[in-house]
Write a protein that holds these residues in place. Sequence first.
Motif, PDB file in Angstrom:
ATOM      1  N   GLY A  53       0.818  -1.204   0.000  1.00  0.00           N
ATOM      2  CA  GLY A  53       0.000   0.000   0.000  1.00  0.00           C
ATOM      3  C   GLY A  53       0.854   1.256   0.000  1.00  0.00           C
ATOM      4  O   GLY A  53       2.048   1.219   0.324  1.00  0.00           O
ATOM      5  N   SER A  54       0.242   2.371  -0.338  1.00  0.00           N
ATOM      6  CA  SER A  54       0.971   3.645  -0.345  1.00  0.00           C
ATOM      7  C   SER A  54       1.439   4.017   1.063  1.00  0.00           C
ATOM      8  O   SER A  54       2.362   4.804   1.220  1.00  0.00           O
ATOM      9  N   ASP A  55       0.816   3.423   2.090  1.00  0.00           N
ATOM     10  CA  ASP A  55       1.211   3.663   3.477  1.00  0.00           C
ATOM     11  C   ASP A  55       2.329   2.731   3.935  1.00  0.00           C
ATOM     12  O   ASP A  55       2.727   2.752   5.088  1.00  0.00           O
ATOM     13  N   GLY A  56       2.816   1.864   3.017  1.00  0.00           N
ATOM     14  CA  GLY A  56       3.892   0.936   3.348  1.00  0.00           C
ATOM     15  C   GLY A  56       3.430  -0.416   3.851  1.00  0.00           C
ATOM     16  O   GLY A  56       4.239  -1.318   4.037  1.00  0.00           O
ATOM     17  N   ARG A  57       2.130  -0.558   4.083  1.00  0.00           N
ATOM     18  CA  ARG A  57       1.593  -1.834   4.564  1.00  0.00           C
ATOM     19  C   ARG A  57       1.776  -2.898   3.484  1.00  0.00           C
ATOM     20  O   ARG A  57       1.456  -2.673   2.321  1.00  0.00           O
ATOM     21  N   VAL A  58       2.296  -4.076   3.862  1.00  0.00           N
ATOM     22  CA  VAL A  58       2.560  -5.156   2.915  1.00  0.00           C
ATOM     23  C   VAL A  58       1.692  -6.359   3.266  1.00  0.00           C
ATOM     24  O   VAL A  58       1.628  -6.772   4.425  1.00  0.00           O
ATOM     25  N   GLN A  59       1.042  -6.894   2.244  1.00  0.00           N
ATOM     26  CA  GLN A  59       0.268  -8.119   2.393  1.00  0.00           C
ATOM     27  C   GLN A  59       0.840  -9.163   1.443  1.00  0.00           C
ATOM     28  O   GLN A  59       1.101  -8.858   0.282  1.00  0.00           O
ATOM     29  N   GLU A  60       1.030 -10.376   1.925  1.00  0.00           N
ATOM     30  CA  GLU A  60       1.458 -11.476   1.081  1.00  0.00           C
ATOM     31  C   GLU A  60       0.286 -12.435   0.949  1.00  0.00           C
ATOM     32  O   GLU A  60      -0.205 -12.961   1.943  1.00  0.00           O
ATOM     33  N   VAL A  61      -0.157 -12.631  -0.289  1.00  0.00           N
ATOM     34  CA  VAL A  61      -1.359 -13.408  -0.558  1.00  0.00           C
ATOM     35  C   VAL A  61      -0.982 -14.664  -1.341  1.00  0.00           C
ATOM     36  O   VAL A  61      -0.450 -14.568  -2.448  1.00  0.00           O
ATOM     37  N   PRO A  62      -1.255 -15.852  -0.778  1.00  0.00           N
ATOM     38  CA  PRO A  62      -0.969 -17.079  -1.515  1.00  0.00           C
ATOM     39  C   PRO A  62      -2.007 -17.295  -2.619  1.00  0.00           C
ATOM     40  O   PRO A  62      -3.204 -17.100  -2.402  1.00  0.00           O
ATOM     41  N   VAL A  63      -1.525 -17.664  -3.805  1.00  0.00           N
ATOM     42  CA  VAL A  63      -2.404 -17.904  -4.952  1.00  0.00           C
ATOM     43  C   VAL A  63      -1.958 -19.161  -5.689  1.00  0.00           C
ATOM     44  O   VAL A  63      -0.809 -19.606  -5.558  1.00  0.00           O
ATOM     45  N   LEU A  64      -2.857 -19.696  -6.482  1.00  0.00           N
ATOM     46  CA  LEU A  64      -2.570 -20.829  -7.356  1.00  0.00           C
ATOM     47  C   LEU A  64      -2.608 -20.342  -8.792  1.00  0.00           C
ATOM     48  O   LEU A  64      -3.575 -19.706  -9.216  1.00  0.00           O
ATOM     49  N   CYS A  65      -1.539 -20.605  -9.526  1.00  0.00           N
ATOM     50  CA  CYS A  65      -1.490 -20.250 -10.938  1.00  0.00           C
ATOM     51  C   CYS A  65      -2.446 -21.168 -11.700  1.00  0.00           C
ATOM     52  O   CYS A  65      -2.365 -22.384 -11.592  1.00  0.00           O
ATOM     53  N   ARG A  66      -3.365 -20.588 -12.475  1.00  0.00           N
ATOM     54  CA  ARG A  66      -4.320 -21.392 -13.240  1.00  0.00           C
ATOM     55  C   ARG A  66      -3.925 -21.497 -14.710  1.00  0.00           C
ATOM     56  O   ARG A  66      -4.774 -21.650 -15.574  1.00  0.00           O
ATOM     57  N   ILE A  67      -2.623 -21.423 -14.968  1.00  0.00           N
ATOM     58  CA  ILE A  67      -2.116 -21.933 -16.234  1.00  0.00           C
ATOM     59  C   ILE A  67      -2.032 -23.426 -15.980  1.00  0.00           C
ATOM     60  O   ILE A  67      -1.267 -23.871 -15.119  1.00  0.00           O
ATOM     61  N   ASP A  68      -2.842 -24.202 -16.694  1.00  0.00           N
ATOM     62  CA  ASP A  68      -3.036 -25.605 -16.331  1.00  0.00           C
ATOM     63  C   ASP A  68      -2.184 -26.591 -17.104  1.00  0.00           C
ATOM     64  O   ASP A  68      -2.045 -27.742 -16.686  1.00  0.00           O
ATOM     65  N   THR A  69      -1.622 -26.189 -18.249  1.00  0.00           N
ATOM     66  CA  THR A  69      -0.869 -27.130 -19.074  1.00  0.00           C
ATOM     67  C   THR A  69       0.448 -26.492 -19.533  1.00  0.00           C
ATOM     68  O   THR A  69       0.607 -25.269 -19.497  1.00  0.00           O
ATOM     69  N   VAL A  70       1.357 -27.326 -20.022  1.00  0.00           N
ATOM     70  CA  VAL A  70       2.624 -26.840 -20.556  1.00  0.00           C
ATOM     71  C   VAL A  70       2.367 -26.002 -21.807  1.00  0.00           C
ATOM     72  O   VAL A  70       3.035 -24.984 -22.031  1.00  0.00           O
ATOM     73  N   ASP A  71       1.391 -26.395 -22.635  1.00  0.00           N
ATOM     74  CA  ASP A  71       1.052 -25.595 -23.816  1.00  0.00           C
ATOM     75  C   ASP A  71       0.589 -24.201 -23.414  1.00  0.00           C
ATOM     76  O   ASP A  71       1.020 -23.199 -23.997  1.00  0.00           O
ATOM     77  N   GLU A  72      -0.278 -24.118 -22.397  1.00  0.00           N
ATOM     78  CA  GLU A  72      -0.732 -22.810 -21.920  1.00  0.00           C
ATOM     79  C   GLU A  72       0.433 -21.987 -21.379  1.00  0.00           C
ATOM     80  O   GLU A  72       0.477 -20.772 -21.580  1.00  0.00           O
ATOM     81  N   GLU A  73       1.381 -22.640 -20.734  1.00  0.00           N
ATOM     82  CA  GLU A  73       2.558 -21.925 -20.245  1.00  0.00           C
ATOM     83  C   GLU A  73       3.301 -21.272 -21.413  1.00  0.00           C
ATOM     84  O   GLU A  73       3.734 -20.122 -21.329  1.00  0.00           O
ATOM     85  N   GLY A  74       3.427 -22.004 -22.519  1.00  0.00           N
ATOM     86  CA  GLY A  74       4.080 -21.455 -23.711  1.00  0.00           C
ATOM     87  C   GLY A  74       3.331 -20.263 -24.265  1.00  0.00           C
ATOM     88  O   GLY A  74       3.939 -19.260 -24.652  1.00  0.00           O
ATOM     89  N   TYR A  75       2.007 -20.350 -24.317  1.00  0.00           N
ATOM     90  CA  TYR A  75       1.194 -19.227 -24.802  1.00  0.00           C
ATOM     91  C   TYR A  75       1.421 -18.000 -23.929  1.00  0.00           C
ATOM     92  O   TYR A  75       1.631 -16.894 -24.417  1.00  0.00           O
ATOM     93  N   PHE A  76       1.376 -18.212 -22.603  1.00  0.00           N
ATOM     94  CA  PHE A  76       1.543 -17.092 -21.679  1.00  0.00           C
ATOM     95  C   PHE A  76       2.923 -16.458 -21.820  1.00  0.00           C
ATOM     96  O   PHE A  76       3.054 -15.242 -21.907  1.00  0.00           O
ATOM     97  N   ARG A  77       3.967 -17.276 -21.841  1.00  0.00           N
ATOM     98  CA  ARG A  77       5.338 -16.765 -21.923  1.00  0.00           C
ATOM     99  C   ARG A  77       5.581 -15.972 -23.209  1.00  0.00           C
ATOM    100  O   ARG A  77       6.453 -15.104 -23.256  1.00  0.00           O
ATOM    101  N   ASN A  78       4.812 -16.269 -24.261  1.00  0.00           N
ATOM    102  CA  ASN A  78       4.963 -15.574 -25.532  1.00  0.00           C
ATOM    103  C   ASN A  78       4.025 -14.383 -25.667  1.00  0.00           C
ATOM    104  O   ASN A  78       3.957 -13.776 -26.727  1.00  0.00           O
ATOM    105  N   GLY A  79       3.264 -14.072 -24.624  1.00  0.00           N
ATOM    106  CA  GLY A  79       2.359 -12.930 -24.678  1.00  0.00           C
ATOM    107  C   GLY A  79       1.005 -13.259 -25.274  1.00  0.00           C
ATOM    108  O   GLY A  79       0.244 -12.375 -25.628  1.00  0.00           O
ATOM    109  N   GLY A  80       0.686 -14.556 -25.407  1.00  0.00           N
ATOM    110  CA  GLY A  80      -0.594 -14.990 -25.950  1.00  0.00           C
ATOM    111  C   GLY A  80      -0.405 -15.952 -27.103  1.00  0.00           C
ATOM    112  O   GLY A  80       0.699 -16.124 -27.627  1.00  0.00           O
TER     113      GLY A  80
END
Length: 164
Positions: free
Chosen positions: A124-151
């Motif tokens: 935040g602009s006040d310096g407050r930091v939050q760490e939020v755990p998330v799961l990446c929903r790129i589900d396949t290696v092919d999708e990973e390639g699409y994402f890494r190439n910008g689509g």
Amino acid sequence: MVPGVEGGVTKHYPSGEQMPIYDAAMKYIANSVPLVIFAGKEYGTGSSRDWAAKGTRLLGVRAVVAESFERIHRSNLVGMGVLPLVFEGGKTWKDLNLKGDETVDIVGLAKLKPRQKLTVTITGSDGRVQEVPVLCRIDTVDEEGYFRNGGILHYVLRQLLEAA
């Protein structure tokens, strides 16, 4: 982000100026500031899904952190090079108490793998930091390639250039 105002209006940061969402998005793009959307359940449901994902990317959005995604919309986001992330541990966007002036970092993108657990760090602009755990929903290696190439379009074009 603009209390008491309905419709396509937001507040631009750091200026604090109230303006149409499109105008703010163009300012962020002009300043090389990628955007992140925080959302609730079934993000993308009811939309004209493929066009909704294109519009999201054209507005400069690089990631969406949601409670869940509509199945096809999630895939379309990846196809446009937008990273879909799902809150872990029962967190929701409401728990974050966002104002809109925060800086968001997604830790672990350099070594990204399908369905990897990541951390979203929100400062935040006040310096407050939050760490939020998330799961990446790129589900396949092919999708990973699409994402890494910008689509998927960029991915296919690069494949064609390499073959030529």
